[in-house]
Scaffold this active site. Structure first.
Site, PDB file in Angstrom:
ATOM      1  CE1 TYR A 120     -38.916 -35.660 -17.079  1.00 55.98           C
ATOM      2  CE2 TYR A 120     -40.992 -34.644 -17.704  1.00 55.98           C
ATOM      3  CZ  TYR A 120     -40.044 -34.923 -16.748  1.00 55.98           C
ATOM      4  OH  TYR A 120     -40.223 -34.477 -15.458  1.00 55.98           O
ATOM      5  CG  HIS A 126     -35.326 -31.767 -14.743  1.00 47.35           C
ATOM      6  ND1 HIS A 126     -35.689 -32.351 -15.916  1.00 47.35           N
ATOM      7  CD2 HIS A 126     -36.020 -32.443 -13.791  1.00 47.35           C
ATOM      8  CE1 HIS A 126     -36.560 -33.320 -15.691  1.00 47.35           C
ATOM      9  NE2 HIS A 126     -36.770 -33.398 -14.400  1.00 47.35           N
TER      10      HIS A 126
HETATM   11  N1  LIG Z   1     -39.175 -32.563 -11.813  1.00 52.90           N
HETATM   12  C1  LIG Z   1     -38.835 -33.820 -11.666  1.00 52.90           C
HETATM   13  O1  LIG Z   1     -37.688 -34.156 -11.338  1.00 52.90           O
HETATM   14  C2  LIG Z   1     -39.874 -34.883 -11.877  1.00 52.90           C
HETATM   15  C3  LIG Z   1     -39.614 -36.192 -11.423  1.00 52.90           C
HETATM   16  C4  LIG Z   1     -40.591 -37.164 -11.622  1.00 52.90           C
HETATM   17  C5  LIG Z   1     -41.793 -36.818 -12.261  1.00 52.90           C
HETATM   18  N2  LIG Z   1     -41.994 -35.539 -12.712  1.00 52.90           N
HETATM   19  C6  LIG Z   1     -43.246 -35.163 -13.418  1.00 52.90           C
HETATM   20  O2  LIG Z   1     -44.346 -35.604 -12.653  1.00 52.90           O
HETATM   21  C7  LIG Z   1     -45.198 -36.426 -13.458  1.00 52.90           C
HETATM   22  C8  LIG Z   1     -45.933 -37.443 -12.612  1.00 52.90           C
HETATM   23  O3  LIG Z   1     -45.065 -38.201 -11.820  1.00 52.90           O
HETATM   24  P1  LIG Z   1     -44.857 -39.792 -11.979  1.00 52.90           P
HETATM   25  O4  LIG Z   1     -45.178 -40.200 -13.347  1.00 52.90           O
HETATM   26  O5  LIG Z   1     -43.516 -40.059 -11.414  1.00 52.90           O
HETATM   27  O6  LIG Z   1     -45.876 -40.435 -10.930  1.00 52.90           O
HETATM   28  P2  LIG Z   1     -47.458 -40.349 -10.595  1.00 52.90           P
HETATM   29  O7  LIG Z   1     -48.114 -39.290 -11.382  1.00 52.90           O
HETATM   30  O8  LIG Z   1     -47.534 -40.312  -9.112  1.00 52.90           O
HETATM   31  O9  LIG Z   1     -47.964 -41.793 -11.045  1.00 52.90           O
HETATM   32  C9  LIG Z   1     -48.106 -42.153 -12.380  1.00 52.90           C
HETATM   33  C10 LIG Z   1     -48.722 -43.551 -12.429  1.00 52.90           C
HETATM   34  O10 LIG Z   1     -50.038 -43.514 -11.856  1.00 52.90           O
HETATM   35  C11 LIG Z   1     -50.959 -44.079 -12.777  1.00 52.90           C
HETATM   36  N3  LIG Z   1     -52.223 -43.350 -12.653  1.00 52.90           N
HETATM   37  C12 LIG Z   1     -52.479 -42.068 -12.986  1.00 52.90           C
HETATM   38  N4  LIG Z   1     -53.752 -41.738 -12.729  1.00 52.90           N
HETATM   39  C13 LIG Z   1     -54.333 -42.855 -12.224  1.00 52.90           C
HETATM   40  C14 LIG Z   1     -55.638 -43.158 -11.777  1.00 52.90           C
HETATM   41  N5  LIG Z   1     -56.607 -42.239 -11.799  1.00 52.90           N
HETATM   42  N6  LIG Z   1     -55.883 -44.428 -11.318  1.00 52.90           N
HETATM   43  C15 LIG Z   1     -54.900 -45.351 -11.294  1.00 52.90           C
HETATM   44  N7  LIG Z   1     -53.648 -45.123 -11.702  1.00 52.90           N
HETATM   45  C16 LIG Z   1     -53.361 -43.881 -12.164  1.00 52.90           C
HETATM   46  C17 LIG Z   1     -50.349 -43.932 -14.143  1.00 52.90           C
HETATM   47  O11 LIG Z   1     -50.849 -44.941 -14.977  1.00 52.90           O
HETATM   48  P3  LIG Z   1     -51.406 -44.696 -16.485  1.00 52.90           P
HETATM   49  O12 LIG Z   1     -50.336 -43.972 -17.225  1.00 52.90           O
HETATM   50  O13 LIG Z   1     -51.642 -46.065 -16.959  1.00 52.90           O
HETATM   51  O14 LIG Z   1     -52.633 -43.878 -16.422  1.00 52.90           O
HETATM   52  C18 LIG Z   1     -48.869 -44.085 -13.843  1.00 52.90           C
HETATM   53  O15 LIG Z   1     -48.513 -45.444 -13.815  1.00 52.90           O
HETATM   54  C19 LIG Z   1     -44.240 -37.029 -14.487  1.00 52.90           C
HETATM   55  O16 LIG Z   1     -44.925 -37.526 -15.598  1.00 52.90           O
HETATM   56  C20 LIG Z   1     -43.368 -35.834 -14.801  1.00 52.90           C
HETATM   57  O17 LIG Z   1     -44.028 -34.967 -15.701  1.00 52.90           O
HETATM   58  C21 LIG Z   1     -41.062 -34.570 -12.501  1.00 52.90           C
END
Ligand SMILES: NC(=O)c1ccc[n+]([C@@H]2O[C@H](COP(=O)([O-])OP(=O)(O)OC[C@H]3O[C@@H](n4cnc5c(N)ncnc54)[C@H](OP(=O)(O)O)[C@@H]3O)[C@@H](O)[C@H]2O)c1
Length: 274
Positions: A48, A106
């Site tokens: 990241y 990862h």
């Molecule tokens: N291990 C892996 O391979 C892997 C892969 C992908 C992700 N991850 C981890 O998982 C975390 C989350 O996954 P993600 O970022 O892919 O997707 P997510 O959490 O499903 O979605 C994030 C999106 O949702 C929005 N959001 C969050 N809370 C909200 C709310 N209450 N109302 C409306 N919109 C909202 C955020 O906007 P705002 O930012 O504008 O609030 C952002 O655009 C990542 O940050 C990372 O740490 C891990």
């Protein structure tokens, strides 16, 4: 806050802050804000490119380091013993800490010496550089190999999981072996909240559809969630999902959603059926 504990010493707050794709000052601000609001679980990774920014937030915050669960991960091109060691050393330096609470592989690599990588992962835990260890994005067959054949003391697995993706077999295995199951991309980046059925449940309870999405995951034993949110309002709303109680009718509607939407599947992803 509701926490997941297990025999491997894991003590994981059920809601964490996902930090991808935030970097630099934006990431520092969002993590600092989250700690102020009560988050005690932060998810980062070398890939990241934000560990230094997360480390800055930890130093800026008045919340003591020992009160925060910190997860980081090693990328799949650094799974040889020396490279994995160096990756964790780099993470610890960037984060400004002597130990992470959870250290994940990862993604699985291809044509790799799985046993050697897992042995190194366990050694890093035994040396105290990681309190607990886990893997991310491992399909069931590979996870079974690591836990049952190699006997690795994994404390957690992190995979994509939300109301639009079936993960029952992997979740059942995780429960059977006392692994915490961290749901990444728990909102399917907004897609769960767009479902009319989810909006109807939200309206019934007077909450947000995103809170329904998170509450559905949080009520499942052994499941933690790490939604990424940058704004104060979204971070607060996600924390408040812990208070929402779904009923049987809600659960039936969530169960009836299509479950074949995988948001994260890069070209290096494993065969998910393996
Ligand atoms: N291990 C892996 O391979 C892997 C892969 C992908 C992700 N991850 C981890 O998982 C975390 C989350 O996954 P993600 O970022 O892919 O997707 P997510 O959490 O499903 O979605 C994030 C999106 O949702 C929005 N959001 C969050 N809370 C909200 C709310 N209450 N109302 C409306 N919109 C909202 C955020 O906007 P705002 O930012 O504008 O609030 C952002 O655009 C990542 O940050 C990372 O740490 C891990």
């Amino acid at each position: 806050m509701h926490r997941l504990t297990n025999r491997h010493g894991l003590d994981l707050p059920a809601i964490g802050l996902g930090t991808w794709p935030m970097t630099g000052a934006d990431c520092t601000r969002a993590v600092h804000q989250a700690l102020e609001l009560g988050y005690r679980h932060i998810d980062t990774a070398t890939a990241y490119a934000n560990e230094a920014a997360v480390g800055q937030a930890l130093r800026d915050s008045s919340v003591p380091r020992e009160a925060i669960h910190l997860t980081t991960k090693v990328w799949w091109d650094r799974l040889e013993p020396q490279a994995m060691r160096q990756s964790l050393e780099d993470s610890l330096r960037a984060l400004g800490t002597e130990q992470v609470d959870l250290f994940h592989i990862h993604w699985p690599a291809r044509d790799w010496d799985l046993a050697r990588s897992i042995e190194t992962l366990v050694q890093l835990r035994d040396e105290g550089k990681a309190r607990c260890i886990g893997v991310a994005n491992f399909p069931l067959g590979l996870l079974r190999q690591v836990v049952e054949q190699l006997g690795a003391p994994l404390a957690a697995i992190q995979v994509e999981y939300h109301a639009l993706l079936e993960q029952s077999p992997l979740l059942a295995f995780a429960r059977q072996h006392d692994l915490a199951f961290t749901a990444y991309t728990p909102l399917a980046r907004g897609e769960v909240a767009e479902q009319p059925a989810v909006c109807a449940i939200a309206e019934k309870h007077g909450v947000l559809p995103t809170q329904v999405a998170l509450a559905w995951l949080l009520e499942q034993p052994g499941v933690a969630v790490i939604p990424k949110a940058s704004s104060r309002a979204n971070q607060l709303a996600n924390l408040a999902a812990l208070e929402l109680r779904l009923d049987e009718q809600d659960r039936a509607a969530m169960a009836a959603l299509p479950k074949d939407r995988r948001v994260v599947s890069p070209e290096f992803a494993p065969d998910w059926q393996a």
